[in-house]
Scaffold this motif. Structure first.
Motif, PDB file in Angstrom:
ATOM      1  N   ARG A  48       0.859  -1.179   0.000  1.00 29.25           N
ATOM      2  CA  ARG A  48       0.000   0.000   0.000  1.00 29.25           C
ATOM      3  C   ARG A  48       0.898   1.233   0.000  1.00 29.25           C
ATOM      4  O   ARG A  48       1.976   1.217   0.613  1.00 29.25           O
ATOM      5  N   PRO A  49       0.456   2.317  -0.598  1.00 29.84           N
ATOM      6  CA  PRO A  49       1.310   3.520  -0.646  1.00 29.84           C
ATOM      7  C   PRO A  49       1.748   4.016   0.721  1.00 29.84           C
ATOM      8  O   PRO A  49       2.888   4.467   0.891  1.00 29.84           O
ATOM      9  N   GLY A  50       0.853   3.939   1.707  1.00 30.90           N
ATOM     10  CA  GLY A  50       1.194   4.450   3.025  1.00 30.90           C
ATOM     11  C   GLY A  50       2.278   3.651   3.723  1.00 30.90           C
ATOM     12  O   GLY A  50       3.031   4.184   4.541  1.00 30.90           O
ATOM     13  N   VAL A  51       2.372   2.352   3.402  1.00 32.92           N
ATOM     14  CA  VAL A  51       3.436   1.520   3.982  1.00 32.92           C
ATOM     15  C   VAL A  51       4.740   1.768   3.234  1.00 32.92           C
ATOM     16  O   VAL A  51       5.812   1.887   3.826  1.00 32.92           O
ATOM     17  N   GLY A  52       4.647   1.873   1.917  1.00 32.66           N
ATOM     18  CA  GLY A  52       5.840   2.091   1.107  1.00 32.66           C
ATOM     19  C   GLY A  52       6.454   3.463   1.282  1.00 32.66           C
ATOM     20  O   GLY A  52       7.644   3.655   1.003  1.00 32.66           O
ATOM     21  N   ALA A  53       5.674   4.434   1.766  1.00 27.10           N
ATOM     22  CA  ALA A  53       6.183   5.807   1.895  1.00 27.10           C
ATOM     23  C   ALA A  53       7.393   5.881   2.814  1.00 27.10           C
ATOM     24  O   ALA A  53       8.294   6.698   2.617  1.00 27.10           O
ATOM     25  N   ASN A  54       7.461   5.045   3.835  1.00 28.98           N
ATOM     26  CA  ASN A  54       8.593   5.037   4.764  1.00 28.98           C
ATOM     27  C   ASN A  54       9.469   3.797   4.571  1.00 28.98           C
ATOM     28  O   ASN A  54      10.151   3.372   5.500  1.00 28.98           O
ATOM     29  N   ASP A  55       9.412   3.214   3.356  1.00 28.13           N
ATOM     30  CA  ASP A  55      10.178   2.005   3.050  1.00 28.13           C
ATOM     31  C   ASP A  55       9.800   0.878   4.003  1.00 28.13           C
ATOM     32  O   ASP A  55      10.630   0.013   4.344  1.00 28.13           O
ATOM     33  N   GLY A  56       8.526   0.894   4.418  1.00 24.68           N
ATOM     34  CA  GLY A  56       8.082  -0.068   5.417  1.00 24.68           C
ATOM     35  C   GLY A  56       8.103  -1.503   4.940  1.00 24.68           C
ATOM     36  O   GLY A  56       8.408  -2.416   5.721  1.00 24.68           O
ATOM     37  N   VAL A  57       7.783  -1.748   3.665  1.00 27.52           N
ATOM     38  CA  VAL A  57       7.750  -3.122   3.161  1.00 27.52           C
ATOM     39  C   VAL A  57       9.141  -3.745   3.241  1.00 27.52           C
ATOM     40  O   VAL A  57       9.307  -4.887   3.667  1.00 27.52           O
ATOM     41  N   PHE A  76       3.991   8.681  10.504  1.00 30.83           N
ATOM     42  CA  PHE A  76       2.623   8.860  10.023  1.00 30.83           C
ATOM     43  C   PHE A  76       2.652   9.546   8.656  1.00 30.83           C
ATOM     44  O   PHE A  76       3.512  10.392   8.389  1.00 30.83           O
ATOM     45  N   ASN A  77       1.714   9.209   7.812  1.00 28.70           N
ATOM     46  CA  ASN A  77       1.588   9.894   6.518  1.00 28.70           C
ATOM     47  C   ASN A  77       0.151   9.775   6.034  1.00 28.70           C
ATOM     48  O   ASN A  77      -0.647   9.004   6.574  1.00 28.70           O
ATOM     49  N   GLY A  78      -0.166  10.538   5.008  1.00 30.66           N
ATOM     50  CA  GLY A  78      -1.538  10.582   4.510  1.00 30.66           C
ATOM     51  C   GLY A  78      -1.808   9.655   3.354  1.00 30.66           C
ATOM     52  O   GLY A  78      -2.894   9.689   2.772  1.00 30.66           O
ATOM     53  N   GLY A 119       7.255  -4.261  14.066  1.00 28.42           N
ATOM     54  CA  GLY A 119       7.666  -2.883  14.308  1.00 28.42           C
ATOM     55  C   GLY A 119       7.329  -1.912  13.190  1.00 28.42           C
ATOM     56  O   GLY A 119       7.770  -0.761  13.215  1.00 28.42           O
ATOM     57  N   ILE A 120       6.542  -2.344  12.214  1.00 26.12           N
ATOM     58  CA  ILE A 120       6.188  -1.513  11.055  1.00 26.12           C
ATOM     59  C   ILE A 120       4.699  -1.186  11.100  1.00 26.12           C
ATOM     60  O   ILE A 120       3.875  -2.039  11.434  1.00 26.12           O
ATOM     61  N   ILE A 121       4.353   0.049  10.749  1.00 20.88           N
ATOM     62  CA  ILE A 121       2.934   0.405  10.629  1.00 20.88           C
ATOM     63  C   ILE A 121       2.414  -0.150   9.307  1.00 20.88           C
ATOM     64  O   ILE A 121       2.715   0.371   8.235  1.00 20.88           O
ATOM     65  N   LEU A 122       1.654  -1.246   9.386  1.00 21.73           N
ATOM     66  CA  LEU A 122       1.062  -1.852   8.189  1.00 21.73           C
ATOM     67  C   LEU A 122      -0.382  -1.424   7.982  1.00 21.73           C
ATOM     68  O   LEU A 122      -0.868  -1.417   6.849  1.00 21.73           O
TER      69      LEU A 122
END
Length: 553
Positions: free
Chosen positions: A140-149, A245-247, A178-181
């Motif tokens: 999802r874009p919101g997870v990828g925004a912080n290189d979360g994946v 956090f991001n939108g 530890g990642i916001i999914l």
């Protein structure tokens, strides 16, 4: 002064396609309502924010084509095998199904068929429904925004330590490494770390989605900072947590679990009932990430042939014939409701058509429709030579009028024509159907490409760092929040995933717009996935009307 009054005023009136508002009394007595352009639907003039402030109940009912595909598939299983499949009671721990997905064999499977999912699923390797929820939620874009994946996969594989910026994060993020999914975790972090109420936490999350909402975000940062300080979190740590956090869009956790279950159910159907799976998929087009041409090629790789439409066998929708699928007449351009009814009803009343002339006389289709059916191969059973069939159709056609048609012989006016070659027939099929059931356009090009151009199925066997040249039809382009541009090439053997880094993309931008490409690049193997990093690309002219690629941001 007038411009100031217009600031924030709606620019246009548009209907939310799935929004429904429910009130305790008739809405027409409370708010302005007008009929929409579609019969039986009405538009309420208030927007979603006004509706929320007035405490109306607003529900979004969104269509999901995969559920219609699922219904069509299970119905076909019952009709063909006499078996009722209860998808709520299948084995959700079936490792054969998971192993199929681990190989990125997910074309046509709801939620996990995108190229991004194909790159992710072999790395996450889901083993259960919780993993499936994480899989669909991660891309999802919101997870990828912080290189979360990337960090999620590394931590899951034990290649990166699981660390928290503060112990207060652990109850919220422990289940997702530890990642916001999930969307919910933003709210939960705001409550755990800063002591916000549930309502405040939701308003904080929504602030990030507002257009030009920097001032609102700043306000919530101050509230978050102060609340975190009261719980013993220093400002620097609070800022790092708030920075996560991001939108951009993320799934709610319940949404991800529901979609994860549905994705597994569709994968189970593909694995055990491929004919019925593809039948439902073809009959629910357009949907998903791929064109019918790509779906046809994937079906063939699973032992399911796709047959030309046939005026003596096809209905409007696709049907199953043994281990093959017969294309429906709807797949022929220019053949819609009335024309399909004319063909099917004439066949039911008078039996199969015996000749081209009889077909034209009994159906009354116009010249262009007959020509399209000929080009699609739908009249091959009546006249195998398509050039000859088009000539004959031109001789026999009479415009519809008040005067009865007089069937006259045409044999004396038939011209001696050379038989159409396979390449010509292929071009016409792409033109009228967007697919070539018998083969793939790149199969006709293979001999012309030379031995240095590798087929897609050779790429996984090439060593990391090898320089290769490949060619194919572009089926997808995508430029997500990541810096790279991702492209997928298709040939007669499968897919080749390509990556263009920003400088390369800018240099080759015009060439990469072409429908067919010859690409030179370097093979990159990474954590069970393979890509070709583009170094050079040039367009290739093959046919005039190729299947269109699906392009995404």
């Amino acid at each position: 002064a007038l411009a100031g009054e217009l600031d924030g005023f709606p620019r246009q009136l548009a209907q939310h396609p799935g929004g429904m508002v429910i009130g305790s009394s008739p809405l027409t007595e409370i708010v302005p309502v007008q009929p929409s352009a579609m019969d039986g639907r009405y538009v309420m003039h208030w927007d979603k924010d006004s509706i929320e402030r007035a405490r109306f109940a607003k529900i979004d009912f969104l269509a999901l084509g995969a559920l219609s595909q699922m219904q069509d598939t299970t119905r076909a299983i019952q009709q063909r095998h006499g078996k009722v499949v209860d998808l709520s009671r299948i084995d959700f721990a079936d490792q054969a199904v998971y192993e199929m997905m681990h190989k990125a064999d997910t074309i046509g499977i709801f939620q996990v068929e995108s190229a991004a999912q194909m790159q992710t699923i072999p790395r996450i390797k889901p083993q259960n429904l919780t993993d499936m929820a994480h899989e669909v939620g991660a891309v999802r874009p919101g997870v990828g925004a912080n290189d979360g994946v990337h960090h999620y996969i590394l931590r899951r594989a034990g290649m990166e330590p699981l660390e928290y910026d503060h112990p207060l994060e652990e109850p919220v993020l422990q289940r997702t490494w530890g990642i916001i999914l999930f969307q919910d975790q933003v709210n939960q972090l705001a409550m755990h770390v800063a002591g916000l109420s549930a309502s405040e936490a939701d308003h904080l999350r929504r602030a990030f989605t507002r257009r030009n909402g920097q001032a609102l975000v700043q306000k919530w940062w101050e509230r978050f900072r102060d609340g975190a300080a009261a719980k013993g979190v220093d400002e620097a740590t609070a800022k790092r947590i708030f920075g996560k956090f991001n939108g951009h869009y993320m799934f709610p956790e319940s949404h991800a679990f529901a979609f994860g279950v549905t994705a597994f159910q569709m994968a189970w159907l593909k694995h055990y009932y491929p004919v019925e799976f593809y039948l439902g998929l073809f009959n629910q087009q357009p949907m998903g990430f791929y064109t019918p041409e790509t779906l046809k090629e994937d079906a063939k790789r699973h032992g399911v042939d796709v047959l030309h439409p046939d005026v003596n066998k096809s209905d409007g929708l696709c049907t199953a014939e043994g281990d093959a699928i017969r294309l429906g007449l709807t797949y022929v351009r220019g053949i819609a409701g009335a024309a399909i009814d004319a063909v099917v009803q004439a066949r039911r009343r008078g039996g199969p058509f015996a000749s081209l002339g009889e077909f034209m006389e009994r159906t009354g289709l116009v010249q262009q429709q007959v020509d399209s059916l000929i080009d699609a191969g739908a009249l091959d059973s009546l006249c195998a030579d398509r050039r000859r069939a088009r000539w004959e159709a031109g001789l026999r056609y009479r415009p519809v009028g008040q005067q009865l048609r007089l069937s006259l012989p045409v044999a004396q006016d038939m011209a001696p024509l050379a038989t159409a070659g396979g390449f010509e027939e292929m071009q016409r099929e792409y033109s009228v159907m967007g697919m070539h059931p018998a083969s793939h356009v790149m199969a006709y090009m293979r001999e012309r490409l030379g031995p240095n151009v590798l087929p897609s199925d050779a790429l996984p066997h090439m060593p990391d760092g090898a320089t290769v040249t490949i060619a194919g039809l572009v089926v997808r382009r995508q430029r997500p929040l990541a810096k790279a541009v991702f492209i997928t090439l298709e040939d007669e053997f499968g897919h080749a995933p390509l990556v263009a880094w920003p400088k390369t993309y800018e240099r080759l931008r015009n060439a990469l717009k072409a429908p067919f490409l010859i690409v030179t690049g370097v093979v990159s193997h990474r954590e069970g996935t393979m890509n070709v990093v583009i170094h050079d690309a040039k367009p290739m002219q093959v046919i005039e009307r190729p299947p269109e690629s699906r392009n995404f941001r």
